[in-house]
Design a protein around this motif. Sequence first.
Motif, PDB file in Angstrom:
ATOM      1  N   PRO A 130      29.217  39.533  19.214  1.00 16.27           N
ATOM      2  CA  PRO A 130      30.311  38.629  18.823  1.00 16.27           C
ATOM      3  C   PRO A 130      31.637  39.376  18.873  1.00 16.27           C
ATOM      4  O   PRO A 130      31.678  40.608  18.856  1.00 16.27           O
ATOM      5  CB  PRO A 130      29.941  38.248  17.382  1.00 16.27           C
ATOM      6  N   GLY A 131      32.712  38.631  18.953  1.00 13.70           N
ATOM      7  CA  GLY A 131      34.031  39.245  19.003  1.00 13.70           C
ATOM      8  C   GLY A 131      34.529  39.491  20.416  1.00 13.70           C
ATOM      9  O   GLY A 131      35.670  39.914  20.612  1.00 13.70           O
ATOM     10  N   ILE A 132      33.679  39.266  21.419  1.00 16.40           N
ATOM     11  CA  ILE A 132      34.095  39.323  22.823  1.00 16.40           C
ATOM     12  C   ILE A 132      34.032  37.896  23.346  1.00 16.40           C
ATOM     13  O   ILE A 132      32.988  37.255  23.321  1.00 16.40           O
ATOM     14  CB  ILE A 132      33.177  40.224  23.668  1.00 16.40           C
ATOM     15  N   THR A 133      35.168  37.394  23.804  1.00 13.65           N
ATOM     16  CA  THR A 133      35.241  36.001  24.256  1.00 13.65           C
ATOM     17  C   THR A 133      34.918  35.905  25.745  1.00 13.65           C
ATOM     18  O   THR A 133      35.423  36.684  26.551  1.00 13.65           O
ATOM     19  CB  THR A 133      36.637  35.416  23.988  1.00 13.65           C
ATOM     20  N   TYR A 134      34.057  34.957  26.069  1.00 14.32           N
ATOM     21  CA  TYR A 134      33.771  34.619  27.469  1.00 14.32           C
ATOM     22  C   TYR A 134      34.231  33.192  27.694  1.00 14.32           C
ATOM     23  O   TYR A 134      33.812  32.281  26.986  1.00 14.32           O
ATOM     24  CB  TYR A 134      32.278  34.758  27.770  1.00 14.32           C
ATOM     25  N   GLU A 135      35.074  32.995  28.683  1.00 12.08           N
ATOM     26  CA  GLU A 135      35.652  31.669  28.920  1.00 12.08           C
ATOM     27  C   GLU A 135      34.618  30.676  29.458  1.00 12.08           C
ATOM     28  O   GLU A 135      34.727  29.472  29.219  1.00 12.08           O
ATOM     29  CB  GLU A 135      36.819  31.774  29.909  1.00 12.08           C
ATOM     30  N   ASN A 136      33.629  31.176  30.168  1.00  5.29           N
ATOM     31  CA  ASN A 136      32.627  30.290  30.776  1.00  5.29           C
ATOM     32  C   ASN A 136      31.419  31.122  31.212  1.00  5.29           C
ATOM     33  O   ASN A 136      31.414  32.353  31.057  1.00  5.29           O
ATOM     34  CB  ASN A 136      33.232  29.543  31.973  1.00  5.29           C
TER      35      ASN A 136
ATOM     36  N   GLN B  33      32.925  49.474  26.147  1.00 11.36           N
ATOM     37  CA  GLN B  33      34.192  49.524  26.873  1.00 11.36           C
ATOM     38  C   GLN B  33      34.077  48.805  28.213  1.00 11.36           C
ATOM     39  O   GLN B  33      34.981  48.058  28.626  1.00 11.36           O
ATOM     40  CB  GLN B  33      34.604  50.980  27.102  1.00 11.36           C
ATOM     41  N   LEU B  34      32.945  48.977  28.873  1.00 14.72           N
ATOM     42  CA  LEU B  34      32.719  48.313  30.157  1.00 14.72           C
ATOM     43  C   LEU B  34      32.672  46.798  29.977  1.00 14.72           C
ATOM     44  O   LEU B  34      33.262  46.049  30.772  1.00 14.72           O
ATOM     45  CB  LEU B  34      31.410  48.815  30.771  1.00 14.72           C
ATOM     46  N   ALA B  35      31.994  46.325  28.935  1.00 16.41           N
ATOM     47  CA  ALA B  35      31.905  44.883  28.685  1.00 16.41           C
ATOM     48  C   ALA B  35      33.289  44.291  28.430  1.00 16.41           C
ATOM     49  O   ALA B  35      33.609  43.198  28.929  1.00 16.41           O
ATOM     50  CB  ALA B  35      30.986  44.617  27.499  1.00 16.41           C
ATOM     51  N   LYS B  36      34.119  44.990  27.676  1.00 14.04           N
ATOM     52  CA  LYS B  36      35.468  44.496  27.379  1.00 14.04           C
ATOM     53  C   LYS B  36      36.332  44.462  28.643  1.00 14.04           C
ATOM     54  O   LYS B  36      37.061  43.492  28.890  1.00 14.04           O
ATOM     55  CB  LYS B  36      36.123  45.359  26.298  1.00 14.04           C
ATOM     56  N   GLU B  37      36.247  45.528  29.438  1.00 16.33           N
ATOM     57  CA  GLU B  37      37.037  45.577  30.676  1.00 16.33           C
ATOM     58  C   GLU B  37      36.604  44.491  31.662  1.00 16.33           C
ATOM     59  O   GLU B  37      37.445  43.803  32.267  1.00 16.33           O
ATOM     60  CB  GLU B  37      36.902  46.959  31.321  1.00 16.33           C
ATOM     61  N   LEU B  38      35.297  44.335  31.819  1.00 15.93           N
ATOM     62  CA  LEU B  38      34.797  43.326  32.754  1.00 15.93           C
ATOM     63  C   LEU B  38      35.075  41.908  32.268  1.00 15.93           C
ATOM     64  O   LEU B  38      35.344  41.012  33.074  1.00 15.93           O
ATOM     65  CB  LEU B  38      33.294  43.517  32.980  1.00 15.93           C
ATOM     66  N   SER B  39      35.054  41.694  30.953  1.00 12.81           N
ATOM     67  CA  SER B  39      35.343  40.350  30.435  1.00 12.81           C
ATOM     68  C   SER B  39      36.799  39.972  30.714  1.00 12.81           C
ATOM     69  O   SER B  39      37.095  38.820  31.067  1.00 12.81           O
ATOM     70  CB  SER B  39      35.040  40.264  28.938  1.00 12.81           C
ATOM     71  N   GLU B  40      37.700  40.924  30.571  1.00 10.36           N
ATOM     72  CA  GLU B  40      39.105  40.656  30.903  1.00 10.36           C
ATOM     73  C   GLU B  40      39.243  40.325  32.385  1.00 10.36           C
ATOM     74  O   GLU B  40      39.945  39.379  32.766  1.00 10.36           O
ATOM     75  CB  GLU B  40      39.977  41.868  30.548  1.00 10.36           C
ATOM     76  N   LYS B  41      38.567  41.094  33.225  1.00 11.13           N
ATOM     77  CA  LYS B  41      38.648  40.893  34.667  1.00 11.13           C
ATOM     78  C   LYS B  41      38.115  39.518  35.068  1.00 11.13           C
ATOM     79  O   LYS B  41      38.791  38.756  35.783  1.00 11.13           O
ATOM     80  CB  LYS B  41      37.849  41.987  35.379  1.00 11.13           C
ATOM     81  N   TYR B  42      36.917  39.168  34.598  1.00  7.90           N
ATOM     82  CA  TYR B  42      36.288  37.933  35.061  1.00  7.90           C
ATOM     83  C   TYR B  42      36.770  36.699  34.307  1.00  7.90           C
ATOM     84  O   TYR B  42      36.717  35.590  34.867  1.00  7.90           O
ATOM     85  CB  TYR B  42      34.772  38.068  35.019  1.00  7.90           C
ATOM     86  N   ASN B  43      37.238  36.849  33.077  1.00 12.10           N
ATOM     87  CA  ASN B  43      37.878  35.708  32.412  1.00 12.10           C
ATOM     88  C   ASN B  43      39.132  35.289  33.171  1.00 12.10           C
ATOM     89  O   ASN B  43      39.430  34.097  33.305  1.00 12.10           O
ATOM     90  CB  ASN B  43      38.235  36.053  30.965  1.00 12.10           C
ATOM     91  N   ALA B  44      39.869  36.280  33.680  1.00 10.36           N
ATOM     92  CA  ALA B  44      41.071  35.976  34.459  1.00 10.36           C
ATOM     93  C   ALA B  44      40.719  35.377  35.820  1.00 10.36           C
ATOM     94  O   ALA B  44      41.441  34.518  36.345  1.00 10.36           O
ATOM     95  CB  ALA B  44      41.901  37.254  34.653  1.00 10.36           C
ATOM     96  N   MET B  45      39.593  35.783  36.384  1.00  7.66           N
ATOM     97  CA  MET B  45      39.188  35.317  37.715  1.00  7.66           C
ATOM     98  C   MET B  45      38.616  33.904  37.668  1.00  7.66           C
ATOM     99  O   MET B  45      38.838  33.098  38.577  1.00  7.66           O
ATOM    100  CB  MET B  45      38.149  36.273  38.304  1.00  7.66           C
ATOM    101  N   TYR B  46      37.871  33.591  36.593  1.00  6.65           N
ATOM    102  CA  TYR B  46      37.204  32.293  36.501  1.00  6.65           C
ATOM    103  C   TYR B  46      37.759  31.430  35.370  1.00  6.65           C
ATOM    104  O   TYR B  46      37.230  30.405  35.059  1.00  6.65           O
ATOM    105  CB  TYR B  46      35.688  32.490  36.307  1.00  6.65           C
TER     106      TYR B  46
END
Length: 343
Positions: free
Chosen positions: A111-117, A330-343
């Motif tokens: 929890p605390g890491i947001t996934y847009e979809n 750290q990897l999960a946070k970085e990738l979530s920023e990347k893919y939330n912005a992409m999708y």
Amino acid sequence: MKKLLLIILVLLAAPMLALHGAQGADKPVTLRLAHFFPATHPAETELVQGLAKALDEATKGRLKIVSYPGQTLLAAPEIYDGVVTGIADIGLSCFSYTRGRFPLLEVFELPGITYENSKAASRVAWDGIKALAPAEVSDTKLLMVLATGPGDLFTKVAVRTLEDLKGLEVRATGLSAKTLAALGAIPVAMPQSEAYEALSRGLVKGNLSPIEVLQGWKHAEVTDYLTLTPFLYNTLFFVTMSKSVWEGLPVDLQAAIEDVSERIFLDVAMGLWDEQNEAALTYAVETTGQQVITLSEEESARWNALVTPIQEEYLADMERKDLPGAEALQLAKELSEKYNAMY
């Protein structure tokens, strides 16, 4: 004379052996795929059948998949071990159904890491697992990992505040149970396949799951309220193959499986829950009268303050187990920023 006779027998047998070998080579390889979703669920009709059809076409009929949906071959929590032991050749289920078996991978459900979809959540998990190469999944051949993306609370009573949630029995699995406990709810562990009956009988008063469950598992029939909580939940599913079966396949079939699996992941699996969530929300509101509740910013902040420390607990647990938890988080946070912005 004996030597001459032996040579003659070998020469006579050679064509028969060659014919038998050719027939064996032409015989399709049939793989049993076990999962827990109903036969009508898109996980079966789109993902599993899509994978089966694509592999059949890519291998010109040399590779066949026979699906066993609805726990007809293995129960949901037994699927991963069933693949390891050879009861099934391929399995589709949730990592969280065997809590503690995959400690490092829990980072993608924190929890605390947001996934847009689900697209973003699936890309984060699959890319992250490829990068981390965790030993905990090395006893099978992972074909893909997909995720639900954000999950929400479906309840029999309205949940607008933490006070409404306190003491409420809510179905949960894996890390979600810990999250609900931190919020004051009473988590009740059970697979999704048992939740409808538990809700209908009043054994639990809610469920924390992706919205598609309202329609795909008919939970809109047994709940009345939907509280949106995009920061609480993400669940990972694996599609994995028996390592011994994988290693026994010809190289060209192995290449076909890897190529098709990646294509099905990109075209079908990673966004499977997005389409279902949208359809299920419309269905629940328009057909069953589900009431949607959006938490205020202040209330969301209260909830987040209680669940964010679970990330610190995860890091401490990974350190005790000598696993790269800090790198994974750290990897999960970085990738979530990347893919939330992409999708």
